[in-house]
Design a protein around this motif. Structure first.
Motif, PDB file in Angstrom:
ATOM      1  N   ILE A   1       0.808  -1.226   0.000  1.00 23.86           N
ATOM      2  CA  ILE A   1       0.000   0.000   0.000  1.00 23.86           C
ATOM      3  C   ILE A   1       0.837   1.270   0.000  1.00 23.86           C
ATOM      4  CG2 ILE A   1      -1.869  -1.189   1.216  1.00 23.86           C
ATOM      5  CD1 ILE A   1      -1.044   0.304   3.767  1.00 23.86           C
TER       6      ILE A   1
ATOM      7  N   LYS B   1       0.336   3.922  -2.920  1.00 21.83           N
ATOM      8  CA  LYS B   1      -1.014   4.199  -3.411  1.00 21.83           C
ATOM      9  C   LYS B   1      -1.462   5.604  -3.001  1.00 21.83           C
ATOM     10  CE  LYS B   1      -1.512   0.120  -5.221  1.00 21.83           C
ATOM     11  NZ  LYS B   1      -1.631  -0.059  -6.691  1.00 21.83           N
TER      12      LYS B   1
ATOM     13  N   ILE C   1      -6.554   4.581  -0.645  1.00 22.18           N
ATOM     14  CA  ILE C   1      -6.731   3.238  -0.103  1.00 22.18           C
ATOM     15  C   ILE C   1      -8.139   3.167   0.471  1.00 22.18           C
ATOM     16  CG2 ILE C   1      -5.933   1.533   1.585  1.00 22.18           C
ATOM     17  CD1 ILE C   1      -3.189   2.979   1.458  1.00 22.18           C
TER      18      ILE C   1
ATOM     19  N   THR D   1      -1.552  10.434   0.279  1.00 22.12           N
ATOM     20  CA  THR D   1      -2.450   9.285   0.350  1.00 22.12           C
ATOM     21  C   THR D   1      -3.692   9.648   1.160  1.00 22.12           C
ATOM     22  OG1 THR D   1      -0.598   7.724   0.275  1.00 22.12           O
ATOM     23  CG2 THR D   1      -2.702   6.871   1.064  1.00 22.12           C
TER      24      THR D   1
ATOM     25  N   VAL E   1      -6.752   7.623   2.979  1.00 20.23           N
ATOM     26  CA  VAL E   1      -7.270   6.324   3.404  1.00 20.23           C
ATOM     27  C   VAL E   1      -8.744   6.509   3.724  1.00 20.23           C
ATOM     28  CG1 VAL E   1      -7.074   4.421   5.049  1.00 20.23           C
ATOM     29  CG2 VAL E   1      -5.025   5.686   4.354  1.00 20.23           C
TER      30      VAL E   1
ATOM     31  N   SER F   1      -6.196   1.448  -4.165  1.00 25.86           N
ATOM     32  CA  SER F   1      -6.084   0.072  -3.677  1.00 25.86           C
ATOM     33  C   SER F   1      -7.245  -0.239  -2.746  1.00 25.86           C
ATOM     34  CB  SER F   1      -4.756  -0.116  -2.932  1.00 25.86           C
ATOM     35  OG  SER F   1      -4.633  -1.439  -2.443  1.00 25.86           O
TER      36      SER F   1
END
Length: 356
Positions: free
Chosen positions: A7, A10, A13, A139, A141, A237
């Motif tokens: 990860i 990415k 996520i 990123t 999440v 991802s």
């Protein structure tokens, strides 16, 4: 391959999984893991439950990202506020302040924001796009709601685009052409009948809302299509979080199939709350019988969990899974969450074995 390898590069996520498996904690810990390794991260929860704030020991988390701790300048968190996001979207696509005010003051709009099924999911993908577009973070999440609601979030962009392309919706927005005006005249009787049932004010508010909305639909549609592309991108991802409980794994399997149905693949599987590894030492003959019985029970439990996971994973097109052992305490502050992140740092891929 370890979890950080899977990860670590990415841009988005998406954490999915059934309820009660520690998904929010796992999403928060994954974000912290990336932040500790140099990426600027925002963990965005679209789950209306306030588990993220609880996991971080924060009093309040809102629509705007906030630092989880002054000691972690790379680690930010946010919790979706659908109304605030919807209001901002109306402001962005309105042609004037007057149009914006007319929409937000309309009772139909207020009901859309607070009561319409799907609004949470529609605004979630909008907020994700806003954060992505801001380029503030390396990123993002996304902590999704449990199970089916997460799939609804992933469906939302295409559903909204389809709704905006619906002929009935377009008919409501714009006056009909001359050759259709006899049909429009014929519908007046129907409108009157509806007004008799639900009230003239409701009908008038609805018509006023659609008229005020006219001209904004292209912006909404374009954003929905762009978000669909983002969710299908190679930079996104999908992390499935589960526990070793059979019902949780069964729910995870259904989510994998539902994801495939909309063109997405689970990239990684994280099994949380595994029974810790214990070793029976035959040399420890002086241990109390009850203690040895308890230890043997835990060893058998771990073996059963492993067998259940291997049997479950045999039907998935994945190389393996990552495991997190159960903690002795609840995750209620950044210190404990850091322990989970450190465990994730050590997570190596466990191949699925053939069930005996």
């Amino acid at each position: 391959m370890d979890l950080l390898d899977a990860i670590g590069t990415k841009e988005t996520i998406v954490c999915i999984g059934p309820g009660g498996v520690g998904k929010t904690t796992s999403a928060a810990a994954a974000g912290l893991l990336l932040a500790k390794n140099g990426r600027k991260v925002c963990v965005l929860t679209i789950d209306p439950a306030r588990r993220l704030a609880s996991a971080l020991g924060l009093d309040q988390v809102g629509n705007e990202p906030v630092l989880a701790s002054e000691e972690m300048p790379n680690y930010w968190v946010a919790m979706l506020d659908p109304k605030q996001t919807f209001d901002a979207m109306i402001a962005r696509y309105s042609s004037s302040k007057a149009q914006e005010q007319e929409i937000v003051d309309n009772p139909v709009y207020r009901n859309l924001v607070t009561r319409l099924s799907g609004t949470q999911e529609y605004m979630a993908f909008e907020r994700l796009w806003e954060l992505r577009e801001s380029q503030r973070f390396d990123t993002i999440v996304v902590d999704t709601p449990p199970a089916q609601a997460a799939i609804d979030f992933l469906h939302a962009p295409s559903r909204l685009a389809g709704f905006l392309d619906n002929r009935v919706f377009k008919f409501m927005l714009k006056p009909p052409p001359i050759y259709l005006r006899p049909i429009a005249m014929a519908t007046r009787g129907l409108v009157k009948q509806i007004a008799n049932v639900v009230g003239a004010d409701v009908v008038n508010d609805t018509m006023n809302f659609f008229q005020a909305f006219s001209g904004m639909e292209d912006g909404f549609r374009q954003r929905a299509l762009m978000t669909s592309e983002l969710l299908a991108s190679e930079t996104t991802s999908y992390l499935l979080v589960s526990s070793p409980a059979p019902d949780a794994l069964a729910s995870g399997s259904r989510m994998v199939e539902l994801l495939k149905g909309i063109g997405h693949e689970v990239d990684s599987v994280l099994i949380n709350r595994m029974t810790p590894t214990y070793v029976l030492d035959p040399r420890d003959v002086n241990a109390p019988p009850q203690a040895r019985d308890d230890l043997e029970r835990l060893v058998r439990m771990r073996a059963r969990e492993q067998a259940v996971i291997d049997e479950w994973g045999s039907g998935l097109s994945l190389q393996g899974w990552y495991l997190l052992e159960d903690l002795a305490s609840d995750v209620s502050n950044l210190t404990v969450l850091n322990e989970v992140a450190e465990m994730m740092q050590r997570c190596a891929l466990v191949p699925f074995r053939e069930a005996e």
